[in-house]
Design an enzyme around this catalytic site. Sequence first.
Site, PDB file in Angstrom:
ATOM      1  N   ASP A  80      40.030  44.041  43.956  1.00  0.00           N
ATOM      2  CA  ASP A  80      39.014  43.093  44.413  1.00  0.00           C
ATOM      3  C   ASP A  80      39.382  41.641  44.182  1.00  0.00           C
ATOM      4  OD1 ASP A  80      38.457  43.720  41.528  1.00  0.00           O
ATOM      5  OD2 ASP A  80      36.903  42.202  41.822  1.00  0.00           O
ATOM      6  N   ASP A  83      42.187  41.339  39.075  1.00  0.00           N
ATOM      7  CA  ASP A  83      42.352  42.494  38.202  1.00  0.00           C
ATOM      8  C   ASP A  83      42.928  43.663  38.995  1.00  0.00           C
ATOM      9  OD1 ASP A  83      40.228  43.392  39.768  1.00  0.00           O
ATOM     10  OD2 ASP A  83      38.726  42.756  38.310  1.00  0.00           O
ATOM     11  N   TYR A 231      29.955  44.045  39.077  1.00  0.00           N
ATOM     12  CA  TYR A 231      29.340  44.028  40.405  1.00  0.00           C
ATOM     13  C   TYR A 231      28.000  44.754  40.374  1.00  0.00           C
ATOM     14  CZ  TYR A 231      33.739  42.126  42.006  1.00  0.00           C
ATOM     15  OH  TYR A 231      34.834  41.317  42.172  1.00  0.00           O
ATOM     16  N   GLU A 467      40.070  32.170  39.908  1.00  0.00           N
ATOM     17  CA  GLU A 467      40.317  33.547  40.343  1.00  0.00           C
ATOM     18  C   GLU A 467      40.043  33.695  41.835  1.00  0.00           C
ATOM     19  OE1 GLU A 467      39.540  38.153  38.906  1.00  0.00           O
ATOM     20  OE2 GLU A 467      38.149  36.605  38.247  1.00  0.00           O
TER      21      GLU A 467
END
Length: 490
Positions: A80, A83, A231, A467
């Site tokens: 995603d 990571d 999430y 990120e």
Amino acid sequence: MEPPPSFHFCFFLFLFSLVLTSWRGEANQNYSEALAKSILFFEGQRSGKLPADQKISWRSNSALTDGSAANVDLTGGYYDAGDNVKFGFPMAFTTTMLSWSIIEYGKRMGSQTAAARTAVRWATDYLLKAAGGLPDRLYVGVGDPNADHNCWERPEDMDTPRTVYWVSPTAPGSDVAGETAAALAAAAIVFRSVDGNYSNRLLSAAKKVMAFAQRYQGKYSDSVGSVCPFYCSYSGFKDELLWGSSWLLRATNDTSYLNYINSLGANDQADIFSWDNKFAGARVLLARKALVDKDKTYDAFRVQAEDFFCRILPNSPSSSTQYTPGGLIYKLSSSNLQYVTSISFLLSTYAKFMASSSHNFNCGNLLVTSNTLRSLAKKQVDYILGQNPLKISYMVGYSTNFPKRVHHRGSSLPSKASHPSHIGCQEGFQYLNTNNPNPNILTGAVVGGPDQNDGYSDDRNNYAGSEPATYINAPIVGCLAYLAGSYGSG
């Protein structure tokens, strides 16, 4: 000595070009280049066995046994963000937005259309596997997120548990199921003209997943505890039931989906659009029928869509949207650019629908035209590409001044080619904490972005700003395709 007349003419042309550039504001960005790079980014996020034509060459095969913990093949798909976890919820939203980008702007993508379809297919091949366990299971994730986030290692070296997560009739997840149905249905439209058999497979799976979402209702983060705080489904699942049904309606024209939508009572007001909250996106999608097809049955969705835009526009009396001093939409402190790209996509796309029917609307005493929405979307994209107070491109690899210390494991660690031996879970943190630039360029990645004062720290530990994520990039693909088709390469 008097210069020849040709000199005067050339000098006049030079001055005219300066005036023209000044009149236009800063020269337009190279949208075609940015578009190509925004799609290329997805190669850097690939999980599974990489193809021979992989262009981001510092990545290698990874997670080749995903799904084995549940005796199922769940290889492939996308990580995603920075990571090494595969979260089905944001992956499905990414897929829906990539597909919508192609549906609306594929003709403007030129040579990039095939690459965009490939990016969608990398996800849908995985989502078809995830839906293969229905009606008993919809697989919604691979990889223990807590263990993964306690390590800093390349996906190629992963030795953390590849736990498999799913929802079921007794542990429902209407949100992740509704989003997965949306992704499969939108992708079915994308492939309809180029691969009919694949399109039919996608649509068949979409119908099954949507039926599952409708029949077994509940929040997936109540059923799959490990997805929080990563999430969580904060907005509940009604928006995904609306969103998934809206996409199946678009893909099938089956009015039973419209009847279901009308029965939902999904009237929540929205001033945001994201992987979690789909109300605004669904209303824009449904409003197309009112504007483009002149179908008054859908007029209520048009009104709701326009209420959303009145909450976004800076000069609207009902605006609830903050802007930075440099003019960037600012919603939340963590990964704010995800909201900017998603909202900009809706601005561009609703403007397209408005222009097709010469439609305007009002926010109080503010007249809103298609150009009102398009100019705001363009300003947001231009800000991301470098027209901002810091003159930083927030797209990695675009222009010369872009984030060099991106919060991304694979990008920040040496590649397998340059460092073949295993780099362990804890050993990798030396690469997180160094001030050196990342050794591998994650071309096309749009990072989380600046703070509310247009400030930015190029620091890997600034994960809220540095990120990248698939769901930041997916919506900007459509925006860039529109701009490349309108303005070319600058």
